[in-house]
Design a protein around this motif. Structure first.
Motif, short mmCIF file in Angstrom:
data_model
loop_
_atom_site.label_atom_id
_atom_site.label_comp_id
_atom_site.label_asym_id
_atom_site.label_seq_id
_atom_site.Cartn_x
_atom_site.Cartn_y
_atom_site.Cartn_z
N ARG A 1 48.30 46.48 38.95
CA ARG A 1 48.07 47.14 40.24
C ARG A 1 46.67 47.74 40.32
O ARG A 1 46.03 47.66 41.36
CB ARG A 1 49.12 48.21 40.48
CG ARG A 1 50.43 47.58 40.86
CD ARG A 1 51.28 48.52 41.63
NE ARG A 1 52.47 47.76 42.02
CZ ARG A 1 53.54 48.29 42.48
NH1 ARG A 1 53.61 49.59 42.65
NH2 ARG A 1 54.55 47.54 42.81
N LEU A 2 46.22 48.35 39.24
CA LEU A 2 44.91 49.00 39.25
C LEU A 2 43.76 47.99 39.24
O LEU A 2 42.77 48.17 39.94
CB LEU A 2 44.77 49.93 38.06
CG LEU A 2 45.56 51.23 38.11
CD1 LEU A 2 45.44 51.96 36.77
CD2 LEU A 2 45.05 52.11 39.23
N PHE A 3 43.91 46.94 38.45
CA PHE A 3 42.79 46.04 38.24
C PHE A 3 42.99 44.65 38.83
O PHE A 3 42.10 43.81 38.71
CB PHE A 3 42.49 45.92 36.73
CG PHE A 3 42.22 47.26 36.11
CD1 PHE A 3 41.10 47.98 36.45
CD2 PHE A 3 43.11 47.79 35.20
CE1 PHE A 3 40.85 49.21 35.87
CE2 PHE A 3 42.87 49.02 34.62
CZ PHE A 3 41.74 49.74 34.96
N ALA A 4 44.12 44.41 39.48
CA ALA A 4 44.38 43.12 40.13
C ALA A 4 43.96 41.96 39.25
O ALA A 4 42.92 41.36 39.43
CB ALA A 4 43.69 43.05 41.49
N GLY A 5 44.79 41.61 38.28
CA GLY A 5 44.49 40.60 37.29
C GLY A 5 44.46 39.18 37.82
O GLY A 5 44.46 38.92 39.03
N ALA A 6 44.43 38.24 36.88
CA ALA A 6 44.31 36.83 37.22
C ALA A 6 45.49 36.32 38.04
O ALA A 6 45.32 35.49 38.92
CB ALA A 6 44.18 36.01 35.93
N THR A 7 46.69 36.84 37.78
CA THR A 7 47.86 36.39 38.55
C THR A 7 47.71 36.78 40.02
O THR A 7 47.93 35.97 40.91
CB THR A 7 49.16 36.98 37.99
OG1 THR A 7 49.23 36.73 36.59
CG2 THR A 7 50.38 36.39 38.68
N HIS A 8 47.31 38.01 40.25
CA HIS A 8 47.12 38.48 41.63
C HIS A 8 46.04 37.64 42.32
O HIS A 8 46.21 37.23 43.47
CB HIS A 8 46.73 39.96 41.63
CG HIS A 8 46.48 40.50 42.99
ND1 HIS A 8 47.52 40.84 43.83
CD2 HIS A 8 45.34 40.73 43.67
CE1 HIS A 8 47.01 41.28 44.97
NE2 HIS A 8 45.69 41.22 44.90
N ALA A 9 44.95 37.38 41.62
CA ALA A 9 43.87 36.57 42.20
C ALA A 9 44.36 35.16 42.53
O ALA A 9 44.05 34.63 43.59
CB ALA A 9 42.68 36.51 41.24
N ALA A 10 45.14 34.55 41.63
CA ALA A 10 45.66 33.21 41.89
C ALA A 10 46.56 33.20 43.11
O ALA A 10 46.49 32.30 43.95
CB ALA A 10 46.40 32.69 40.66
N LEU A 11 47.41 34.21 43.23
CA LEU A 11 48.34 34.28 44.36
C LEU A 11 47.64 34.54 45.69
O LEU A 11 48.10 34.08 46.73
CB LEU A 11 49.38 35.37 44.12
CG LEU A 11 50.45 35.07 43.09
CD1 LEU A 11 51.22 36.34 42.74
CD2 LEU A 11 51.39 33.98 43.59
N THR A 12 46.56 35.28 45.67
CA THR A 12 45.93 35.69 46.93
C THR A 12 44.69 34.90 47.30
O THR A 12 44.32 34.88 48.47
CB THR A 12 45.57 37.20 46.89
OG1 THR A 12 44.69 37.44 45.79
CG2 THR A 12 46.81 38.05 46.76
#
Length: 154
Positions: free
Chosen positions: A133-144
């Motif tokens: 949540r704090l650093f928005a990792g690779a999974t978040h980047a891939a999803l968005t």
């Protein structure tokens, strides 16, 4: 949407195939597949779950992202997975990209977009929920940020 998927992916105990953008159906003949590899259990599970798709792919590429001075170690990790895939009848290429001071997530998104892959296989949420949540990792980047279908496993 990404936060709802995060809870589902982390709790399901099953892989998730995420279709985005113009992709309406699962890729039965995936063409080019990129495996984002970082030797964590989540990535190993994602590769294991994707074996049927990898066997049908025309091209499989293992991508590791490392520090500039550690590319040799990154390639060594990718080569280990390449050997394991070969035992399953999957011939894969292995390569390492240097992050050169960038976030891993930025390098991953850039490399997948440049490759025009039909599927990205990766482990999901290998960091704690707070860190994600704090650093928005690779999974978040891939999803968005990607328009490429994803096979994620936690």
């Amino acid at each position: 949407m990404a936060h709802a998927l995060q809870g589902a992916i982390q709790s399901a105990g099953k892989p998730a195939l995420i279709l985005v953008g113009r992709h309406q159906e699962p890729p039965s003949d995936p063409g080019k597949v990129i495996i984002a590899w970082d030797e964590v259990p989540q990535a190993a599970r994602a590769v294991h779950h994707s074996l049927p798709l990898l066997k049908r792919a025309q091209e499989v590429e293992i991508l590791t992202i490392s520090e500039k001075n550690d590319k040799e170690n990154g390639l060594k990790r990718a080569t280990s997975l390449k050997t394991w895939l070969l035992r399953h009848g999957i011939n894969a290429a292995a390569r390492t990209e240097s992050r050169e001071g960038q976030f891993v997530s930025h390098v991953l998104v850039d490399q997948v977009n440049r490759s025009r892959a039909n599927l990205l296989v990766m482990g999901a949420y290998s960091h704690t929920r707070a860190s994600e949540r704090l650093f928005a990792g690779a999974t978040h980047a891939a999803l968005t940020e990607l328009e490429t279908p994803l096979l994620l496993s936690h």
